[in-house]
Design a protein around this motif. Structure first.
Motif, PDB file in Angstrom:
ATOM      1  N   THR A  56      49.065  57.784 104.991  1.00  0.00           N
ATOM      2  CA  THR A  56      48.489  57.814 103.652  1.00  0.00           C
ATOM      3  C   THR A  56      47.050  58.318 103.664  1.00  0.00           C
ATOM      4  O   THR A  56      46.459  58.533 102.608  1.00  0.00           O
ATOM      5  N   GLU A  82      53.857  56.486  91.951  1.00  0.00           N
ATOM      6  CA  GLU A  82      53.577  55.536  93.041  1.00  0.00           C
ATOM      7  C   GLU A  82      53.956  56.143  94.387  1.00  0.00           C
ATOM      8  O   GLU A  82      53.239  55.962  95.378  1.00  0.00           O
ATOM      9  N   ALA A 101      51.708  56.667  97.868  1.00  0.00           N
ATOM     10  CA  ALA A 101      52.179  55.840  98.980  1.00  0.00           C
ATOM     11  C   ALA A 101      52.566  56.693 100.178  1.00  0.00           C
ATOM     12  O   ALA A 101      52.631  56.190 101.312  1.00  0.00           O
TER      13      ALA A 101
END
Length: 267
Positions: A172, A228, A232
């Motif tokens: 990430t 999301e 992520a």
């Protein structure tokens, strides 16, 4: 025959193998593919395999592999699990790797065929402990047929494992040859040579494949929105994510989610 079972998103998957091209990637779990109809082309550690009915390909944790596609009549089962799901195998998968990851069933493999039949037949049944037991036996039988070798027999193998685990843990975050080589205590040129000569993949392509792999995993859960998933998996923005996903998988994230998991594309 369509099969799909999820006992736990982070523990065990039994379902259909990827029928289309999928970029080079790694993951922390074990991935085993069994072909029962047609052909499926895969690459593991830079070696290409054409799987035919009766073939089993076992991909150990943190081993680079990719799917090159299948024939139209293809039918293949995939088992994916985390090593810690079955504690007895955890250290084995971290220390050893198969000399040849491909197994071909023969006339003496009746017990193994029987276990595979149970896995295929019970994929829809809501009995996670029973399925885990079948997977446990399946692993024991195929490992018995494999010749395993320790990673430390090969120069740089231990270092390679540390590099791949580090990159998986930090996917990430922004990663460059310089940042990863600094974290590993080696030169950027050494790291570049490891990817090009030992792993047969470009550093940046590896990172992208690793992130796309996690995205595909997260798309299984309808509660994970595309937005999301973008962050992520380490992508800078939705536009970059969609462009990379389309280039590598051949469809948009929404199309992939709808086609493979019957999850509405607008999520």
């Amino acid at each position: 025959m369509s099969m799909f079972l999820q006992i736990n998103h982070s523990s065990l998957f039994v379902g259909t193998a990827c029928p289309f091209c999928f970029p080079a990637h790694v993951h922390e779990g074990i991935e085993i593919v069994y072909v029962y109809e047609g052909e499926l082309n895969m690459t593991v550690r830079g070696v290409s395999y054409c799987l035919k009915p009766g073939d089993i390909l076992c991909v150990f944790p943190m081993v680079i592999h990719s799917y090159e596609g299948a024939t139209m009549e293809n039918g293949a089962m995939c088992i994916g699990l985390r090593p810690d799901l079955i504690a007895e195998f955890r250290n084995l998968f971290l220390i050893f790797f198969p000399e040849d990851p491909l197994l071909r069933l023969n006339d003496r493999d009746d017990e193994l065929r029987d276990v595979i039949s149970h896995l295929r037949a019970n994929a829809h049944e809501p009995y996670p402990l029973q399925m885990t037991a079948y997977v446990h036996l399946f692993l024991a039988l195929i490992l018995k047929k494999m010749k395993l070798r320790p990673y430390d027999e090969f120069m740089d193998s231990g270092l390679i494992q540390r590099i791949l685990i580090y990159m998986s843990d930090h996917m990430t975050e922004p990663m460059t040859l310089q940042s990863v080589s600094f974290a590993m205590g080696i030169s950027a040129s050494h790291l570049s040579h490891i990817f090009s000569l030992r792993l047969n993949i470009h550093f940046r392509k590896f990172i992208n494949g690793m992130r796309i792999d996690r995205a595909c995993f997260m798309l299984q859960d309808p509660h994970n929105s595309i937005k999301e998933i973008v962050y992520a998996c380490g992508f800078e923005n939705s536009r970059t994510f969609h462009r990379s996903f389309l280039a590598e998988v051949g469809m948009t994230p929404g199309e992939y989610r709808r086609l493979k998991y019957n999850v509405p594309a607008f999520l």
